[in-house]
Design a protein around this motif. Structure first.
Motif, PDB file in Angstrom:
ATOM      1  N   GLU A  59       7.227   6.650  11.643  1.00  0.00           N
ATOM      2  CA  GLU A  59       8.137   6.939  10.523  1.00  0.00           C
ATOM      3  C   GLU A  59       9.491   6.317  10.826  1.00  0.00           C
ATOM      4  O   GLU A  59       9.998   6.451  11.939  1.00  0.00           O
ATOM      5  CB  GLU A  59       8.321   8.457  10.368  1.00  0.00           C
ATOM      6  CG  GLU A  59       7.194   9.147   9.639  1.00  0.00           C
ATOM      7  CD  GLU A  59       7.391   9.212   8.127  1.00  0.00           C
ATOM      8  OE1 GLU A  59       8.561   9.099   7.665  1.00  0.00           O
ATOM      9  OE2 GLU A  59       6.388   9.348   7.413  1.00  0.00           O
ATOM     10  N   GLU A  96      -2.499   8.048  -0.865  1.00  0.00           N
ATOM     11  CA  GLU A  96      -3.460   8.930  -0.195  1.00  0.00           C
ATOM     12  C   GLU A  96      -4.580   9.435  -1.108  1.00  0.00           C
ATOM     13  O   GLU A  96      -5.744   9.402  -0.736  1.00  0.00           O
ATOM     14  CB  GLU A  96      -2.717  10.122   0.422  1.00  0.00           C
ATOM     15  CG  GLU A  96      -3.628  10.978   1.276  1.00  0.00           C
ATOM     16  CD  GLU A  96      -2.875  12.039   2.064  1.00  0.00           C
ATOM     17  OE1 GLU A  96      -1.792  12.463   1.633  1.00  0.00           O
ATOM     18  OE2 GLU A  96      -3.385  12.429   3.126  1.00  0.00           O
ATOM     19  N   LYS A 127       0.738  11.503  -2.059  1.00  0.00           N
ATOM     20  CA  LYS A 127       1.697  10.907  -1.140  1.00  0.00           C
ATOM     21  C   LYS A 127       1.483   9.392  -1.183  1.00  0.00           C
ATOM     22  O   LYS A 127       0.338   8.928  -1.162  1.00  0.00           O
ATOM     23  CB  LYS A 127       1.446  11.439   0.276  1.00  0.00           C
ATOM     24  CG  LYS A 127       2.457  10.943   1.297  1.00  0.00           C
ATOM     25  CD  LYS A 127       2.470  11.828   2.527  1.00  0.00           C
ATOM     26  CE  LYS A 127       1.529  11.287   3.586  1.00  0.00           C
ATOM     27  NZ  LYS A 127       1.703  11.961   4.890  1.00  0.00           N
ATOM     28  N   ILE A 129       2.526   5.845   0.738  1.00  0.00           N
ATOM     29  CA  ILE A 129       3.035   5.392   2.029  1.00  0.00           C
ATOM     30  C   ILE A 129       3.313   3.902   1.988  1.00  0.00           C
ATOM     31  O   ILE A 129       2.439   3.111   1.608  1.00  0.00           O
ATOM     32  CB  ILE A 129       2.011   5.686   3.157  1.00  0.00           C
ATOM     33  CG1 ILE A 129       1.744   7.194   3.230  1.00  0.00           C
ATOM     34  CG2 ILE A 129       2.500   5.174   4.515  1.00  0.00           C
ATOM     35  CD1 ILE A 129       0.333   7.530   3.572  1.00  0.00           C
ATOM     36  N   SER A 140       6.781   3.143   8.887  1.00  0.00           N
ATOM     37  CA  SER A 140       6.421   3.612   7.553  1.00  0.00           C
ATOM     38  C   SER A 140       7.415   4.597   6.985  1.00  0.00           C
ATOM     39  O   SER A 140       8.275   5.143   7.686  1.00  0.00           O
ATOM     40  CB  SER A 140       5.045   4.268   7.598  1.00  0.00           C
ATOM     41  OG  SER A 140       5.154   5.487   8.297  1.00  0.00           O
ATOM     42  N   SER A 142       7.250   7.562   3.560  1.00  0.00           N
ATOM     43  CA  SER A 142       6.355   8.049   2.514  1.00  0.00           C
ATOM     44  C   SER A 142       7.094   8.932   1.528  1.00  0.00           C
ATOM     45  O   SER A 142       8.208   9.402   1.790  1.00  0.00           O
ATOM     46  CB  SER A 142       5.184   8.800   3.127  1.00  0.00           C
ATOM     47  OG  SER A 142       5.660   9.942   3.778  1.00  0.00           O
TER      48      SER A 142
END
Lengths: 154, 102
Positions: A59, A96, A127, A129, A140, A142
């Motif tokens: 992240e 997702e 979600k 991403i 990443s 999200s």
């Protein structure tokens, strides 16, 4: 060196150059074709793994994913990804809860600035991403996007 | 008529390219409401953006990209650059268009 030996040697040289050239061409060809298996994958983690060979996403606040929090129409969800990371190789967008999580992938040359925008379809709230490959790592960011169908507030 | 609308505008050494492509982007999961039959998948898989013949971006799209898709990207360039966009879909159809950067 006689003529026969000369010819033999030069043929060997040409042969080895050609095999090296073939070897270096093959991975590029594999890379250049549309990645069917990644797009067909139905599970998010497997889909990420099929793109990168692993699913270790870090992240990072340097990956900026711009998308609406609520999208009234799941058929047109605007997505923008940009990053402050250097030497960006690719940007991928995963959803997702879509039947196939990988929606799209963008491979950048050294001329390109690391920013892309598109519009995607989302079957339901999910979600989303954005993954950016820079060096050997994948960073990443999200965001949860809520889809309201027909404005009923679903 | 071309299926591609493209705009390229330079500012401070960066060219912003915006493109709209006319394409149904059928997922293959939708049914024809009258006959109940599945509409076969038909979507763009690859888009390539070039500037003066050099590849800038290579895009892979799946069926989850919206109908009449939109794409924007940026690259280091100048006014007058020949910006070219090419797409290929899963049926092998293709189109391309070029535009000088303003």
């Amino acid at each position: 060196m006689n003529r026969r030996k000369f010819l033999k040697n030069s043929l060997l040289t040409v042969g080895s150059i050609m095999s090296v050239a073939t070897l270096s061409i093959i991975p590029k060809r594999v890379f250049a074709s549309w990645p069917k298996s990644s797009f067909d994958e139905k599970d998010l983690e497997k889909s990420i793994k099929s793109v990168y060979g692993h699913s270790d996403l870090t992240e990072s606040s340097k990956v900026i994913l711009k998308a609406p929090e609520i999208a009234e129409n799941g058929a047109i969800v605007p997505i923008n990804v940009k990053t402050k990371l250097k030497r960006v190789e690719s940007i991928m967008v995963f959803v997702e809860n879509n039947p196939q999580p990988l929606s799209s992938g963008y491979y950048l040359s050294s001329l390109a600035e690391p920013t892309i925008g598109t519009r995607i379809k989302m079957g339901k709230s999910s979600k989303v991403i954005a993954a950016v490959k820079s060096g050997n790592k994948v960073y990443s960011s999200s965001k949860e996007i809520k889809i309201t169908i027909g404005g009923c507030g679903g | 008529m071309s299926t591609i609308k493209i705009r390229a505008k330079e500012s401070k050494g960066i060219v912003t390219v915006k493109a709209l492509i006319k394409h149904p982007m059928e997922t293959g999961k939708r049914k024809n409401k009258k006959t109940g039959e599945l509409i076969p998948p038909h979507y763009i898989q690859e888009v390539i953006g070039q500037a003066n013949g050099k590849e800038v971006i290579k895009v892979y799209w799946g069926p989850a990209v919206s109908k009449n898709p939109y794409l924007t990207f940026k690259y280091k360039g100048e006014k007058g650059d020949k910006v070219e966009l090419t797409w290929v879909d899963n049926k092998g159809n293709r189109d391309s268009k070029n535009q000088a950067a303003k």
